[in-house]
Design an enzyme around this catalytic site. Structure first.
Site, PDB file in Angstrom:
ATOM      1  N   LYS A 199     -24.805 -12.626  30.785  1.00  0.00           N
ATOM      2  CA  LYS A 199     -25.535 -11.682  31.420  1.00  0.00           C
ATOM      3  C   LYS A 199     -26.897 -11.342  30.984  1.00  0.00           C
ATOM      4  CE  LYS A 199     -24.685  -6.910  31.585  1.00  0.00           C
ATOM      5  NZ  LYS A 199     -25.748  -6.340  31.584  1.00  0.00           N
TER       6      LYS A 199
ATOM      7  N   ASP B 188     -28.672  -9.540  36.110  1.00  0.00           N
ATOM      8  CA  ASP B 188     -28.138  -8.456  36.431  1.00  0.00           C
ATOM      9  C   ASP B 188     -29.448  -7.492  36.491  1.00  0.00           C
ATOM     10  OD1 ASP B 188     -26.924  -5.727  36.325  1.00  0.00           O
ATOM     11  OD2 ASP B 188     -26.825  -5.828  34.244  1.00  0.00           O
TER      12      ASP B 188
ATOM     13  N   LYS C 146     -29.875  -5.471  39.640  1.00  0.00           N
ATOM     14  CA  LYS C 146     -29.500  -4.402  40.293  1.00  0.00           C
ATOM     15  C   LYS C 146     -30.363  -4.286  41.428  1.00  0.00           C
ATOM     16  CE  LYS C 146     -26.868  -2.110  36.851  1.00  0.00           C
ATOM     17  NZ  LYS C 146     -26.954  -2.997  35.644  1.00  0.00           N
TER      18      LYS C 146
ATOM     19  N   ASP D 233     -33.864  -1.778  47.540  1.00  0.00           N
ATOM     20  CA  ASP D 233     -35.233  -1.727  48.118  1.00  0.00           C
ATOM     21  C   ASP D 233     -34.871  -1.865  49.556  1.00  0.00           C
ATOM     22  OD1 ASP D 233     -37.844  -2.027  48.805  1.00  0.00           O
ATOM     23  OD2 ASP D 233     -38.255  -2.432  46.910  1.00  0.00           O
TER      24      ASP D 233
ATOM     25  N   THR E 238     -22.451   4.660  36.036  1.00  0.00           N
ATOM     26  CA  THR E 238     -21.534   5.632  35.231  1.00  0.00           C
ATOM     27  C   THR E 238     -22.338   6.814  34.484  1.00  0.00           C
ATOM     28  OG1 THR E 238     -21.565   3.744  33.623  1.00  0.00           O
ATOM     29  CG2 THR E 238     -19.421   3.850  34.745  1.00  0.00           C
TER      30      THR E 238
ATOM     31  N   ARG F 206     -21.744  -5.659  22.851  1.00  0.00           N
ATOM     32  CA  ARG F 206     -21.813  -5.587  21.298  1.00  0.00           C
ATOM     33  C   ARG F 206     -20.836  -5.995  20.432  1.00  0.00           C
ATOM     34  NH1 ARG F 206     -24.262   0.275  22.350  1.00  0.00           N
ATOM     35  NH2 ARG F 206     -23.011  -0.170  24.144  1.00  0.00           N
TER      36      ARG F 206
HETATM   37  O1  C5P Z   1     -22.470  -3.575  24.316  1.00  0.00           O
HETATM   38  P1  C5P Z   1     -21.476  -3.307  25.511  1.00  0.00           P
HETATM   39  O2  C5P Z   1     -20.229  -4.089  25.320  1.00  0.00           O
HETATM   40  O3  C5P Z   1     -21.465  -1.700  25.492  1.00  0.00           O
HETATM   41  O4  C5P Z   1     -22.367  -3.582  26.512  1.00  0.00           O
HETATM   42  C1  C5P Z   1     -22.067  -3.514  28.065  1.00  0.00           C
HETATM   43  C2  C5P Z   1     -22.848  -4.301  28.905  1.00  0.00           C
HETATM   44  O5  C5P Z   1     -22.433  -3.861  30.228  1.00  0.00           O
HETATM   45  C3  C5P Z   1     -24.206  -3.736  28.903  1.00  0.00           C
HETATM   46  O6  C5P Z   1     -25.385  -4.492  29.413  1.00  0.00           O
HETATM   47  C4  C5P Z   1     -24.394  -2.389  29.894  1.00  0.00           C
HETATM   48  O7  C5P Z   1     -25.874  -2.173  30.224  1.00  0.00           O
HETATM   49  C5  C5P Z   1     -23.513  -2.953  30.963  1.00  0.00           C
HETATM   50  N1  C5P Z   1     -22.990  -1.988  31.791  1.00  0.00           N
HETATM   51  C6  C5P Z   1     -22.097  -0.935  31.042  1.00  0.00           C
HETATM   52  N2  C5P Z   1     -21.665   0.151  31.829  1.00  0.00           N
HETATM   53  C7  C5P Z   1     -21.952   0.161  33.234  1.00  0.00           C
HETATM   54  C8  C5P Z   1     -22.528  -0.911  33.857  1.00  0.00           C
HETATM   55  C9  C5P Z   1     -22.858  -1.848  33.178  1.00  0.00           C
HETATM   56  O8  C5P Z   1     -22.030  -0.824  29.936  1.00  0.00           O
HETATM   57  N3  C5P Z   1     -21.225   0.960  34.025  1.00  0.00           N
END
Ligand code: C5P
Length: 231
Positions: free
Chosen positions: A33, A60, A62, A65, A117, A208
């Protein structure tokens, strides 16, 4: 063929680090992603390089518009050859239908973001949107489905009820995934891969726990193994 359910969130702030990291992964074991920060920095060239490494890319961005602008953006994104893109369901049915139509006959999949979220009940009231976030998420997901989108991004904790309402073919893409012994980072409502799969998730977005692991490929393999045993 890549039958992994993992999408690795390539959240890096420079292209070189992102590409070096991607090269340590195995494109048969995950998809990737690319979000707003990295894309704004490195653009279509980065996407091309990732695809040359063999990765399916989820762009991604999003989009949100007027229908004509979103349709044009979806069409251009698809012409980059990416596997999947997304739009905000809050753009409404005309925008969702225009986005869908722009991708007719193309291989790029289209999903929607329902509610961010980061928005809680008070944030929604401030905007004049009433009702609980859970009900709004459900309504937006079903709207996206009626408009012909392939799926939605949702929390793994919401996936079970959405799976029940939307049926088996609608994709549920779930972020906030952590193994039981992982650092939670800034994620408040997390789920393990096993929980996400049991709740009906189609793909798991993991950042992460893989990107900051001392051995990313091993971490990826461990997540894949856990998913396979939960299927
Ligand atoms: O590092 P981590 O596993 O927390 O990353 C989650 C990824 O999913 C990030 O790119 C974050 O922006 C995305 N994301 C999220 N929660 C959401 C939508 C997208 O953590 N509700």
């Amino acid at each position: 063929m890549n039958d992994s359910r993992i999408i690795v969130a390539l959240d890096f702030s420079d292209q070189g680090t992102a590409l070096n990291f991607a090269a340590t992964l195995d494109s048969r074991l995950c998809r990737i992603k690319v979000g707003k920060e990295l894309f704004t920095l490195a653009g279509p060239q980065l996407i091309e390089k990732l695809m040359r490494l063999g990765f399916d890319v989820f762009l991604d961005l999003k989009f949100h518009d007027i229908p004509n602008t979103v349709a044009a953006a979806c069409s251009v994104a698809s012409s980059l050859g990416v596997w999947m893109i997304n739009v905000h369901a809050l753009g409404g049915s005309k925008m969702l239908l225009a986005a869908r139509q722009a991708l007719d006959g193309k291989r790029t999949r289209l999903i929607a973001v329902t509610l961010l979220t980061s928005m809680n009940h008070d944030d929604l009231s401030e905007l004049g949107i009433s009702g609980s976030p859970e009900i709004i998420v459900q309504r937006l997901a079903l709207l996206a489905q009626r408009c012909g989108l392939d799926g939605v991004v949702c929390s793994a904790l919401e996936a079970a009820s959405l799976r029940e309402k939307a049926g088996k073919d609608f994709w549920l893409i779930t972020p906030s995934i952590r193994s039981s012994n992982d650092n939670r980072d800034d994620q408040a409502r997390i789920a393990t891969p096993t929980m996400a799969i049991r709740n009906g998730a189609s793909y798991l977005v993991i950042g992460r726990p893989i990107t900051r692991s001392p051995d990313p490929l091993k971490a990826l393999q461990r997540f894949n193994d856990e998913i396979v045993s939960a299927l």
